[in-house]
Design a protein around this motif. Structure first.
Motif, PDB file in Angstrom:
ATOM      1  N   ARG A   1      -6.657  -6.105  11.084  1.00  0.00           N
ATOM      2  CA  ARG A   1      -5.773  -5.014   9.044  1.00  0.00           C
ATOM      3  C   ARG A   1      -4.673  -4.969   8.766  1.00  0.00           C
ATOM      4  NH1 ARG A   1      -8.884  -1.430   7.849  1.00  0.00           N
ATOM      5  NH2 ARG A   1      -9.718  -0.960   9.678  1.00  0.00           N
TER       6      ARG A   1
ATOM      7  N   LYS B   1      -1.368  -0.814   5.457  1.00  0.00           N
ATOM      8  CA  LYS B   1      -2.420   0.371   6.173  1.00  0.00           C
ATOM      9  C   LYS B   1      -3.388   0.322   4.294  1.00  0.00           C
ATOM     10  CE  LYS B   1       2.690   3.012   6.753  1.00  0.00           C
ATOM     11  NZ  LYS B   1       3.336   3.869   6.206  1.00  0.00           N
ATOM     12  N   SER B   2      -3.721  -0.866   4.871  1.00  0.00           N
ATOM     13  CA  SER B   2      -4.922  -1.110   3.963  1.00  0.00           C
ATOM     14  C   SER B   2      -6.568  -0.955   4.914  1.00  0.00           C
ATOM     15  CB  SER B   2      -5.351  -2.564   3.176  1.00  0.00           C
ATOM     16  OG  SER B   2      -5.783  -3.395   4.352  1.00  0.00           O
TER      17      SER B   2
ATOM     18  N   LEU C   1      -8.820  -4.140   4.645  1.00  0.00           N
ATOM     19  CA  LEU C   1      -8.523  -4.802   4.417  1.00  0.00           C
ATOM     20  C   LEU C   1      -8.612  -5.643   6.043  1.00  0.00           C
ATOM     21  CD1 LEU C   1      -9.823  -7.175   2.594  1.00  0.00           C
ATOM     22  CD2 LEU C   1      -7.532  -7.674   1.610  1.00  0.00           C
TER      23      LEU C   1
ATOM     24  N   TYR D   1      -6.596  -6.872  -4.822  1.00  0.00           N
ATOM     25  CA  TYR D   1      -5.407  -6.582  -4.520  1.00  0.00           C
ATOM     26  C   TYR D   1      -4.379  -7.766  -4.692  1.00  0.00           C
ATOM     27  CZ  TYR D   1      -8.501  -4.171  -0.402  1.00  0.00           C
ATOM     28  OH  TYR D   1      -9.247  -3.247   0.982  1.00  0.00           O
TER      29      TYR D   1
ATOM     30  N   THR E   1      -0.060   1.330  -7.531  1.00  0.00           N
ATOM     31  CA  THR E   1      -0.866  -0.014  -6.895  1.00  0.00           C
ATOM     32  C   THR E   1      -0.162  -1.166  -4.993  1.00  0.00           C
ATOM     33  OG1 THR E   1      -1.704  -0.850  -8.766  1.00  0.00           O
ATOM     34  CG2 THR E   1      -2.270  -2.127  -7.333  1.00  0.00           C
TER      35      THR E   1
ATOM     36  N   LEU F   1       0.000  -5.362  -1.310  1.00  0.00           N
ATOM     37  CA  LEU F   1      -0.759  -5.422   0.095  1.00  0.00           C
ATOM     38  C   LEU F   1      -0.253  -6.774   0.698  1.00  0.00           C
ATOM     39  CD1 LEU F   1      -3.998  -5.428   1.569  1.00  0.00           C
ATOM     40  CD2 LEU F   1      -4.422  -7.531   0.944  1.00  0.00           C
TER      41      LEU F   1
END
Length: 329
Positions: A17, A20-21, A23, A164, A187, A190
């Motif tokens: 991971r 904190k996403s 993806l 992202y 936004t 990432l």
């Protein structure tokens, strides 16, 4: 013959991971910096991309200037996407960057909104895509306010041109500033792409802590130190190496002292049942602080060898101490 991806491609790859996403990135990602340009054999590049995907490598990393000539690596991937990987687009993470020199005049590099937006539009045309998964600011611009560069990244997400955003080669303070600006814009940042290997550890000083404190992902380029952390230099500097050709890695960088360390590290790798390259990748990924190690390749067998590093990611305390002693000697 129509390409059909290997059915068990997700069985053995490890996915992490990103910050904190939502993806996940493969522990090993493939970079197209070298060997995928217009001067390189297309069929070899295509074979490497398809083999990487069959091994579970879902992330292909580019920049606007990758080639040579600049832009041709994106064009090459665009062709493979159209001919073979189009059915698998939603399984792929494709990233590109803008920041280095791409065209003449005052708007052809760095971090202005005019350059960043135009560069991504050009990249999307070369790739044949409506969006990329990650768009990076390739390097900080000393003369453009960071609010403008981050504003451009925010804008491309709002426009649907990128899912992202990331930054590359920003130091710890610049990263903190980027995080703060993007948080205000709504936004989140990432991922940070940085140079990291056994010989280049500056991110450990403060950048790693900043990324973890702010929930930003981490992807390492150069994990094999431009080939020094492979078996290529065990007997000295080969004639076909980057160091011999003076491309990116200089002959003066491959000192007798460094060659001695490389050979001692190789001995330890052998005791672990790994090649030197495999141990170097495992070391970068140790403790889970780096989400993905970004490899390059010139042939399919190198991708197989590098992915096999995931078979042994654990280090004993004694092994880590041994590595530190070698590096400090």
């Amino acid at each position: 013959m129509v390409y059909q991806a290997y059915a068990d491609r997700y069985t053995d790859m490890k996915y992490n991971r990103v910050g904190k996403s939502g993806l996940l990135l493969p522990a090993i990602s493939l970079g197209l910096w070298h060997n995928f340009g217009g001067v390189d054999p297309y069929e070899n590049g295509k074979a490497m991309l398809l083999r990487a995907f069959d091994l579970g490598i879902t992330h292909f990393d580019l920049a606007n200037n990758y080639g040579p000539p600049p832009g041709s690596a994106e064009e090459m991937l665009g062709k493979v996407l159209k001919s073979d990987l189009a059915p698998y687009r939603d399984e792929l993470v494709i990233s590109t960057k803008a920041g280095t020199h791409m065209w003449s005049g005052p708007y052809g590099e760095w971090g202005s909104k005019k350059y960043m937006i135009a560069s991504l539009d050009q990249s999307l045309k070369r790739l044949g895509l409506e969006y990329v998964d990650i768009f990076y600011s390739h390097r900080p611009d000393p003369n453009t306010p960071i609010e403008e560069t981050m504003g451009a990244l925010n804008q491309v997400v709002r426009q649907g041109k990128a899912l992202y955003i990331g930054i590359s080669s920003y130091n710890a303070d610049q990263t903190k500033e980027a995080v703060a600006v993007l948080k205000q814009l709504g936004t989140p940042l990432l991922i940070h792409q940085h140079n990291y290997n056994m010989f280049e550890r500056s991110i450990e000083n403060s950048l790693q802590g900043v990324l973890e404190d702010h929930g930003v992902g981490s992807i390492a380029y150069g994990p094999l130190a431009q080939g020094m952390l492979t078996n290529k230099y065990l007997g000295g500097i080969p004639g076909d190496s980057r160091a011999a050709k003076g491309r990116f890695l200089k002959e003066k960088d491959v000192t007798e002292e460094k060659l001695s360390k490389i050979n001692r590290l190789n001995e330890l790798a052998g005791n672990r049942g790994q090649s030197l390259a495999q141990m170097a990748l495992s070391w970068v990924l140790r403790r889970g602080r780096v989400n993905s190690a970004l490899i390059g390749a010139s042939r399919v067998s190198q991708i197989d060898d590098n992915v096999a590093a995931l078979n042994n990611l654990e280090f004993s305390a004694e092994e880590l101490e041994h590595i530190e002693n070698i590096l400090k000697s």
